[in-house]
Every structure is written in C-alpha cells, then in structure tokens.
Design an enzyme around this catalytic site. Structure first.
Site, short mmCIF file in Angstrom:
data_model
loop_
_atom_site.label_atom_id
_atom_site.label_comp_id
_atom_site.label_asym_id
_atom_site.label_seq_id
_atom_site.Cartn_x
_atom_site.Cartn_y
_atom_site.Cartn_z
N ASP A 45 -37.43 42.54 47.40
CA ASP A 45 -37.70 43.80 48.11
C ASP A 45 -36.33 44.33 48.56
OD1 ASP A 45 -38.28 45.74 50.04
OD2 ASP A 45 -39.73 44.56 51.15
N GLY A 51 -44.72 48.91 51.23
CA GLY A 51 -45.09 49.83 52.30
C GLY A 51 -44.15 49.70 53.47
N ASP A 58 -44.15 36.97 52.51
CA ASP A 58 -42.95 37.80 52.60
C ASP A 58 -42.09 37.28 53.74
OD1 ASP A 58 -40.99 39.74 52.64
OD2 ASP A 58 -42.36 41.43 53.03
N LYS A 92 -51.15 39.47 52.19
CA LYS A 92 -49.73 39.06 52.26
C LYS A 92 -49.45 38.57 53.66
CE LYS A 92 -45.57 41.92 52.60
NZ LYS A 92 -44.81 43.01 51.93
N LEU A 93 -48.97 37.34 53.76
CA LEU A 93 -48.63 36.78 55.07
C LEU A 93 -47.14 36.90 55.29
CD1 LEU A 93 -50.68 33.42 55.02
CD2 LEU A 93 -51.41 35.69 55.83
N LYS A 94 -46.77 37.43 56.44
CA LYS A 94 -45.36 37.45 56.82
C LYS A 94 -45.00 36.02 57.26
CE LYS A 94 -44.11 41.78 56.47
NZ LYS A 94 -42.96 42.15 55.63
N SER A 105 -50.70 43.65 54.58
CA SER A 105 -49.62 42.80 55.06
C SER A 105 -49.99 42.33 56.46
CB SER A 105 -48.32 43.60 55.06
OG SER A 105 -47.25 42.84 55.57
N ASN A 107 -38.87 38.45 54.45
CA ASN A 107 -37.88 39.42 54.93
C ASN A 107 -36.53 38.77 55.21
OD1 ASN A 107 -40.65 40.96 56.19
ND2 ASN A 107 -39.17 42.22 55.10
N LYS A 161 -40.14 50.35 46.83
CA LYS A 161 -40.35 51.25 47.97
C LYS A 161 -39.40 52.42 47.77
CE LYS A 161 -41.20 47.56 51.38
NZ LYS A 161 -40.52 46.76 52.42
N GLU A 177 -41.87 36.87 48.51
CA GLU A 177 -41.08 38.09 48.58
C GLU A 177 -39.84 37.88 49.46
OE1 GLU A 177 -43.57 41.27 49.91
OE2 GLU A 177 -41.93 42.70 50.14
C1 NPQ Z 1 -41.92 44.71 53.86
N1 NPQ Z 1 -43.55 46.11 55.11
O1 NPQ Z 1 -42.57 44.64 52.86
C2 NPQ Z 1 -42.21 45.71 54.96
C3 NPQ Z 1 -41.38 45.52 56.13
C4 NPQ Z 1 -41.60 46.28 57.37
C5 NPQ Z 1 -45.90 46.35 55.21
O2 NPQ Z 1 -44.83 44.30 55.25
C6 NPQ Z 1 -41.68 49.46 61.22
C7 NPQ Z 1 -41.19 50.15 60.16
C8 NPQ Z 1 -42.04 48.15 61.07
C9 NPQ Z 1 -41.05 49.54 58.92
C10 NPQ Z 1 -42.26 46.21 59.66
C11 NPQ Z 1 -44.71 45.47 55.19
C12 NPQ Z 1 -41.90 47.54 59.84
C13 NPQ Z 1 -41.40 48.24 58.75
C14 NPQ Z 1 -42.11 45.62 58.43
C15 NPQ Z 1 -41.26 47.61 57.53
O3 NPQ Z 1 -40.94 43.99 53.96
MG MG Z 2 -41.04 43.02 52.02
#
Ligand code: NPQ
Ligand code: MG
Length: 368
Positions: free
Chosen positions: A239, A291, A189, A161-163, A135, A191, A263, A214
């Site tokens: 998610d 993750g 993703d 995976k690009l945020k 990620s 969020n 998750k 996502e």
């Molecule tokens: C997701 N994770 O899929 C999460 C979100 C995420 C790996 O992209 C600290 C603790 C910082 C938990 C940043 C990935 C975080 C976190 C992102 C979870 O949406």
């Molecule tokens: Mg996510």
C-alpha cells in the site's frame, strides 16, 4: 476548458466509532473538498490526506497550502485545461500526490459532467458493482474484536481486513478464524508496523490462510519485502510503498509484492491509478481498491476505478455507514457484499449543500 474559481472547503466528519490503526486513533475525519468551477460545469473531489502526517508524509494543512500556492497557479496559467493535461502541468511540483490527485479529480469531474460521461466509462471500467470489504480497527480486547467482526459479517461484508501491530496480530487473527471458520475471506494490514527482523514472527500468520498481508514494513523498505517473501507464504500486498506506476513496476520486478492496493490519493490521481492497474495486469498481479475513510465524494470516484478488470480482489470500499452516520452525499450502500459503481456523469454523486454547510469549519475561494 478554463477554471473560473476553486473553492477549498474543510469539513469535520464525526466517525461512528473510533478507528485505531498501528499509527493513530481517529475519532473525527477532517476532509478537504475541492470544488472547481468552469463555464460549463463544476467538479468535486476530496483530498484524502489525514490531519497529521502519520499514514504518509502528507497532511491536510500542507496539502491545502500546496494546492493554493503551487498547484492552482499552474492550472490557472493553462489556456486549454482538461483532466488529462493536469498531470503534466503539475509535474514540476515534486511529491504532494494527495494534493495533486484532488485537483486533477475535480478538473476531470467538471470536464466529464460537461460531457455527460461517467468517470467509470472514461477510465474504461467494465464492472457495474464492486465486492465490498471492511477494515476493522485494532480493539482493546479480542472479545470486542469478535463482536465487531460479527456485526460486519452479519451486515454482509464479503471480506474482513484486520488492522495489526506488534502485540495485536497472532492472537486476534487466531480468534477470528476460530470463531468464524475457514470460509471467511480474511486479510491483515500492518501499516508499516514491523521490521525485517520480525520475519519469523510474521511467518506464524501463514497457518491462518490469509488472502494477503498488507504493508508489513516501512514505506521505503522495498528490499525488505523481498527478504520477507522468502520466509512467509502469505502473499505480500503493498500500500504505502507504491506511489507511482514506476514503483509498482519495480516492486513487481524485484519480487517485493504479489498484490497491489491502489488508492488514487496516494499515487497522485485516477490516471496514475489506471497506469498502475495496467502495469499490474500485464504482470499478472491482482489489484484491489483501498480506502482512506472517504466521504461519498471520494468513495464514488474510487468505485469508478474499482470497476476496471484487474481489480479482482475485494475492495476496502465499504458503505457510508461503516464510517459515517451522516455522509456528505446520499449514502453509498452495500447489499449482498457489493457496492454499485455510480452511473451518473463525472463521479456520479453530489454533495448535499446543507450537510456540507453544517459540517464546514473553513472555506476559501481562489480565483485566477
Ligand atoms: C489503509 N485505510 O489501508 C488505510 C489507512 C487509514 C480503511 O484501513 C483517517 C484518514 C484515518 C485516513 C486510518 C483503511 C485513517 C486513514 C487508516 C487511512 O492503510
Ligand atoms: Mg493499508
């Protein structure tokens, strides 16, 4: 099985680089470890809540308080405890799934270590390794993003995976496709950073051949995804919106998603995760392992789950060194785009006592 004591350990882990998402920039990962002691064995788990309630409503101090004041007393009161019994005992407490997951996992780990059985076997996993994706956080500039992606591709990650967020979506995705070609496996993703009114904008992502998008919309807006799916061709993966097998069933039934990210912390544990896996498998919906910047403790357990047969898409389970120069366990490594499922009893990995001690900021022991 009866619990003798539970130790709650707070640890601060410096990240190798800041990790930026649409909701936060993290430079340190604060972690809550749960260590359950029984007569036969001890069990370990990690609570994945963040220090602030920005990914979801849970946060570490809250999770710790719920564990000590509301969850553990219910387990201490039970005569015959097992991992499988924890869910029912904690069911009267509403929500707080990350807290419940940590407690259930630590009990399960103690039980399985006493039995000598790996968590993967207990859950019914069949794979011995899991496809490893990475990620990639939001960067200040596109060139910095391209450097980061190149580094991960060179390291061997099998999927990128690009945020994304409004203002950081079409251009970075286009630049990554342009630079690395059509063959890399790419997904995004958000969020929850977009709204229903952004549907036409998000549809412009369709030209980039993404594996999935996502969590584009708010956690509560399941119906918004049904609308969005009529406008975009990129498959929608949920998610944050899926916190139970019931949610997964409902999202699939209504057409809110085509793929589910699992998750265990988000959904209340590995057993509920398996139920989600099963609901999705029955509906022909692929799943993949998410993750939460876990240490080796949480990462090892996630690998056991990700060995189940309907985990057919690449995971967010990266090597330890993606996030940490020094993990709490022996490092989890990735080779050829894959990470091995642990084979030892329980979660199959142990914390290194000296490392835990060095990074610990607080610890408390709770007894029946
Ligand atoms: C997701 N994770 O899929 C999460 C979100 C995420 C790996 O992209 C600290 C603790 C910082 C938990 C940043 C990935 C975080 C976190 C992102 C979870 O949406
Ligand atoms: Mg996510």
């Amino acid at each position: 099985m009866k619990i003798r004591a539970v130790e709650l350990i707070r640890v601060t882990m410096p990240l190798v680089a800041p990790f930026r998402t649409s909701f936060a920039v993290e430079t340190n990962r604060d972690v809550l470890l749960v260590r359950v002691e029984t007569a036969e064995a001890q069990g370990w788990a990690e609570c994945v809540a963040m220090d602030s309630p920005l990914y979801s409503s849970e946060y570490l101090d809250g999770a710790q308080q719920v564990i000590s004041d509301h969850l553990l007393p219910r387990l201490f009161a039970a005569d015959e405890l097992s991992g499988a019994a924890v869910g029912g005992l904690l069911a009267p407490v509403r929500g707080h799934r990350m807290a419940k997951s940590a407690v259930e996992t630590a009990v399960l780990d103690a039980e399985l270590r006493a039995m000598g059985m790996p968590l993967s076997q207990y859950l019914g996993a069949t794979a011995t390794e899991v496809v490893s994706g990475v990620s990639v956080g939001i960067q200040d500039t596109v060139p910095e993003l391209l450097d980061a992606v190149e580094e991960y591709l060179d390291a061997g990650y099998a999927r990128i995976k690009l945020k994304i967020e409004p203002g950081w979506d079409l251009a970075p995705v286009a630049a990554v496709r342009e630079r690395f070609g059509e063959d890399i496996v790419l997904q995004v993703d958000a969020n929850s950073a977009y709204h229903r009114a952004d549907a036409r904008h998000l549809a412009q992502l369709d030209t980039f051949g993404l594996l999935l998008i996502e969590q584009p919309l708010a956690e509560e807006d399941l119906a918004g995804n049904v609308e969005l799916a009529k406008v975009i061709r990129t498959p929608i993966c949920l998610d944050e919106s899926i916190v139970s097998a019931q949610d997964a069933y409902e999202a699939i039934r209504t057409g809110a998603c085509a793929i589910v990210n699992i998750k265990p912390g988000r959904v209340g544990g590995y057993l509920e995760s398996r139920r989600i896996h099963d609901v999705c498998a029955a509906a022909g919906i692929p799943v993949w392992a998410g993750g939460m910047l876990e240490t080796g403790i949480g990462r090892a357990a996630n690998l056991a789950l990700a060995g189940l047969s309907n985990f057919t898409l690449p995971s967010d389970i990266s090597a330890s060194d993606r996030y940490y120069a020094q993990d709490l366990t022996e490092p989890i490594t990735m080779t050829g785009g894959r990470v091995a499922v642990p084979t030892g009893p329980g979660i199959g990995i142990d914390p290194i006592p000296e490392v835990v001690t060095e990074l610990t900021t607080a610890r408390t022991v709770i007894q029946p």
